[in-house]
Design an enzyme around this catalytic site. Sequence first.
Site, PDB file in Angstrom:
ATOM      1  N   ASN A   1       0.822  -1.217   0.000  1.00  0.00           N
ATOM      2  CA  ASN A   1       0.000   0.000   0.000  1.00  0.00           C
ATOM      3  C   ASN A   1       0.855   1.265   0.000  1.00  0.00           C
ATOM      4  O   ASN A   1       0.487   2.277   0.606  1.00  0.00           O
ATOM      5  CB  ASN A   1      -0.963   0.012   1.192  1.00  0.00           C
ATOM      6  CG  ASN A   1      -2.052  -1.033   1.063  1.00  0.00           C
ATOM      7  OD1 ASN A   1      -2.095  -1.786   0.101  1.00  0.00           O
ATOM      8  ND2 ASN A   1      -2.934  -1.099   2.044  1.00  0.00           N
TER       9      ASN A   1
ATOM     10  N   ARG B   1      -2.599 -13.290  -2.295  1.00  0.00           N
ATOM     11  CA  ARG B   1      -3.668 -13.720  -1.405  1.00  0.00           C
ATOM     12  C   ARG B   1      -4.469 -14.850  -2.050  1.00  0.00           C
ATOM     13  O   ARG B   1      -4.227 -15.208  -3.204  1.00  0.00           O
ATOM     14  CB  ARG B   1      -4.554 -12.515  -1.063  1.00  0.00           C
ATOM     15  CG  ARG B   1      -3.863 -11.514  -0.158  1.00  0.00           C
ATOM     16  CD  ARG B   1      -4.664 -10.230   0.012  1.00  0.00           C
ATOM     17  NE  ARG B   1      -4.684  -9.419  -1.195  1.00  0.00           N
ATOM     18  CZ  ARG B   1      -5.234  -8.205  -1.280  1.00  0.00           C
ATOM     19  NH1 ARG B   1      -5.812  -7.679  -0.203  1.00  0.00           N
ATOM     20  NH2 ARG B   1      -5.207  -7.531  -2.410  1.00  0.00           N
TER      21      ARG B   1
END
Length: 435
Positions: A173, A306
């Site tokens: 991020n 993920r």
Amino acid sequence: MKPPLPKISIVLAVAASFCLSAQAKVVGQNTPALSLTAERVKATLPKSQQMVWLTYLNRSAKREAADRAAFAAEMKAAGVAEPVMAKAGFAARTMPLDKDAAWYGSDEALKIADVIVSFQIPNGGWSKNLDMRQPARVAGESYGTNNLSKYPDATDFDAPRNPQWNYMGTLDNDATNTELKFLRLVIVAAPATKTKKYKAAYLRGIEYLLNAQFPNGGWPQVWPLEGGYHDAITFNDNAVTESMEVLEPVAHGAVAFAPLTMQRRAKTAVARGLDCILKTQIVVQGKKTIWGQQHDALTLAPVAGRNFEPPSLASGESDDVLLFLMNLPDPSPAVQAAVEAGVAWFRSTEITGYTWGGTRAEGRHLTKVEGAGPIWARYYSITTNAPIFGDRDKTIHDDVADLSLERRNGYAWYNDEGVVVLKRYAEWMKANAAR
């Protein structure tokens, strides 16, 4: 709804990184990325290459132990039994990088810089999703916020090794690199009498980037290493290219207060980063294509992120890699070849006549619209060059409409960022012709 297949469909004679299924709608099952370990280093690399990687692993383990010991001592001294989690926020919005230059010398900017310094982890990096407009960190307060998955599962690829100590130093991020960019703007704009602590924090952050870099030039998502896909070379959120951009002014002597030894190390790190980018470009039947979201640190093969992020040709990461390469001032023949191949792939896989949207209630979906596009799927199969989509249960699909509503709405499965790549390429070609 499935759009037509890309203009070309490349069939590979390579082993896919996920297991194919005979079911009609489920085309595969995602498998987790492997952690970077001493055992894997010894099993994967020739003996001549092992020592530098084992040294890297040892440095990571020692750094984590030192960070945790320092925080434990701080908590004890402050009489805090359980750490208080920091306030979460959209970190990038609380550290704006687009203000007028003079604003970074203002009291408002200096207040944010003070908070940034207070949340710097001893290793020199920062955690993610921090609200930098909150009060400065106090003794016993965690360096991070609650970054745990909202869908806890023991088999989740994102299950933390230690729930109390995760993302403690990360590039995810845009963390760490955003803090460093902000601090540099403040250092340039603020009175010299007020910048000493910001300079010290900046140099610690640059040291973090240098220490976190893999021996082959890539960067992991999290350092000290946390295991799983966090240990992979990470193009997601521009971890590799943004780290290089932050190091470049140091490497070129534009940061006057950086020691000469750091400048030299930064220059080497940038060169190694570029070498890593070129070596990780996925080759299909002898032909270069684009990049994965993340690549194994040792084998350089694309790996999963993920649960719903399969090993693949990743358009969302590759457009940023290509833009980075096209912004290099004097592209080598190898860089030019990488750009040409990447742009050719984007041209061959564009999807026209469809838009991506819809309400959350009905679920986001493709809609056929004459003249719309081009758009690109986020992920493409390495074996078929067709769009693929992952669900939270680790299943891989060839139709986005087959995903659960939660995942269909919760991810950017299509994008139009390739348009920017193609436009920039036209400009890049003219500049190259002029050179």
